[in-house]
Design a protein around this motif. Structure first.
Motif, PDB file in Angstrom:
ATOM      1  N   GLU A 229     -12.000   0.698   5.300  1.00 27.82           N
ATOM      2  CA  GLU A 229     -10.980   1.259   4.424  1.00 27.82           C
ATOM      3  C   GLU A 229     -10.627   2.692   4.799  1.00 27.82           C
ATOM      4  N   SER A 259      -7.142  -2.892   8.269  1.00 25.61           N
ATOM      5  CA  SER A 259      -7.891  -1.657   8.029  1.00 25.61           C
ATOM      6  C   SER A 259      -7.077  -0.751   7.119  1.00 25.61           C
ATOM      7  N   THR A 261      -5.999   1.508   3.560  1.00 26.40           N
ATOM      8  CA  THR A 261      -5.554   1.212   2.204  1.00 26.40           C
ATOM      9  C   THR A 261      -4.074   1.530   2.067  1.00 26.40           C
ATOM     10  N   ARG A 294      -6.490  -3.080  -0.121  1.00 23.80           N
ATOM     11  CA  ARG A 294      -7.536  -2.615   0.783  1.00 23.80           C
ATOM     12  C   ARG A 294      -7.741  -3.540   1.975  1.00 23.80           C
ATOM     13  N   ALA A 295      -8.444  -3.002   2.974  1.00 25.72           N
ATOM     14  CA  ALA A 295      -8.793  -3.755   4.180  1.00 25.72           C
ATOM     15  C   ALA A 295      -9.458  -5.068   3.811  1.00 25.72           C
TER      16      ALA A 295
END
Length: 447
Positions: A229, A259, A261, A294-295
């Protein structure tokens, strides 16, 4: 542990940390048996699945094997080999898992490219009775090539060698020395018997000399992708969805975040086109009020200013490091095609969700995947060889070095709708550069 019906994640599991793990090894070394035993002994199978498989074996007169829990096709059960990479969702009290049962037979090695390319960690299974085999070496090379950072070795079928410690220690030393030449650190070597269930979930007193973790304990010890993240935002565009009925005018850019955010208000840049806009809203199904994506999540978002975005573009945040955009690059490839990778021939190249064509401009060096013998004089890359090559694509390609975003450096090559190779983009290939970048030798610590 719990798993959703037919191997799908439960609703709770979708919101938990997930680690992607591939299990590879030579044919008949027992990968599927270990996984089947793992699921059975942890109560992770859908209700009645184990009884169904046992009953089917009784009707057909086939001795029951835990591998049959994964082998969905009857032909696979007759052949005794896994043809397609099985995807299995399950979870522990610590986190969720997505397991890939990678094929071991040489004819199906190409399937492992896509399985390993999605993995954060790996198990490499060896047969204690047979020892190291050709595909054991190849799978080790392939896992190294595609950047699997965390690997444990399972020495299976210890029951066939009377649970003998010296046999285990000999194999453990051999595989660690081989993988060490590739720069791969083995975090653990575990003696197991998938058939007996030894050290898979429960410890076996016949191997009291082993005091390390069981297979399920090692799963929870694998570190998740560190800092995913915290890395620059990357999301390959899967599609742009519209729902015109009912007056819905949204255009939702959708994909999986590799990857970083993303939040409403963030300025984003699409690569390689360079188009810019700002995130208006984050979207989800079913609808929910989201403030951050998020990731690892499948995500969608709308834009404050509409721009045309085709599939294959890579979304980045304007305030962060941009991906590289080039048409010429140095790559490390594992070749699986029956015919060699030829100089100047066009192939389909896939990176993320992008699809284009590419040709090999030059071979830098070739390595035999079983012996690690280097050949600097070849102009072709033959089946099951690893090579550093210069590739040229027909259009600008957005990508990242492995240390920035590993997923955005991985690629596969397709010919006649079949995967014939896979690898990692490692460097910009400048016209004046005649050799691979310093520190990126094919065999060594940075391999």
């Amino acid at each position: 542990m719990r798993t959703g019906e037919a191997g799908t994640p439960t609703g709770e599991a979708r919101n938990r940390e997930r680690l992607r793990l591939v299990i590879g090894g030579h044919v008949d070394h027992g990968k599927s048996t270990v996984i089947g035993r793992l699921l059975a002994d942890t109560g992770s199978l859908p209700a009645g699945r184990l009884d169904q498989v046992r009953a089917r074996c009784e009707r057909t007169g086939i001795p029951f094997e835990y591998a049959f829990l994964l082998d969905a096709l009857r032909d696979e059960q007759r052949q005794g080999i896994t043809i397609e990479a099985a995807r299995i969702f399950f979870e522990t009290a610590t986190r969720s898992y997505l397991l890939f049962d990678a094929p071991g037979h040489v004819e199906f090695l190409r399937n492992m490219v896509t399985g390993t390319a999605q993995a954060d960690a790996a198990f490499l299974v060896l047969d204690a009775h047979e020892g190291l085999r050709e595909n054991s070496f190849r799978h080790g090379v392939l896992m190294s090539l595609l950047g699997v950072r965390h690997l444990a070795v399972l020495v299976n079928k210890m029951d066939l060698v009377e649970f003998e410690r010296t046999v285990f220690e000999t194999l453990s030393g051999e595989i660690q020395r081989f993988l060490g030449t590739l720069g791969v650190e083995v975090v653990r070597v575990i003696p197991v018997s998938g058939r007996e269930g030894s050290n898979v979930v429960h410890r076996d007193p016949r191997m009291a000399w082993y005091d390390g973790p069981t297979v399920v304990e090692q799963l929870d010890r694998f570190p998740a992708e560190a800092g995913a993240e915290a890395k620059p935002f990357r999301m390959p565009v899967q599609d742009v969805y519209r729902f015109p009925r009912g007056g819905d005018r949204r255009r939702i850019v959708a994909g999986t975040i590799e990857s970083g955010t993303l939040r409403p208000g963030d300025e984003v840049v699409f690569h390689p086109s360079g188009k810019r806009s700002r995130v208006l809203t984050l979207e989800a199904f079913p609808p929910e009020d989201r403030h951050v994506a998020r990731a690892g999540e499948a995500a969608g978002f709308t834009l404050a200013e509409q721009v045309y975005v085709p599939r294959g573009e890579v979304v980045a945040r304007a305030a962060e490091l941009s991906p590289l955009v080039t048409t010429r690059f140095g790559a490390r490839i594992f070749w699986l095609g029956q015919a060699p990778l030829e100089f100047g021939k066009e192939y389909v190249l896939r990176v993320g969700t992008s699809r284009g064509t590419a040709r090999m401009e030059r071979v830098v060096r070739v390595v035999n995947a079983s012996t690690l013998v280097v050949d600097d004089g070849k102009s072709l890359v033959e089946r099951h060889e690893v090579a550093d090559v210069i590739l040229v694509s027909d259009r600008p390609l957005a990508w990242d070095p492995p240390e920035v975003c590993l997923a955005m450096s991985r690629f596969v090559i397709v010919e006649d709708h079949r995967i014939v190779g896979g690898g990692v983009i490692r460097a910009v290939a400048q016209e004046e550069r005649q050799n691979a970048p310093e520190g990126n030798s094919l065999v060594g610590r940075n391999a």
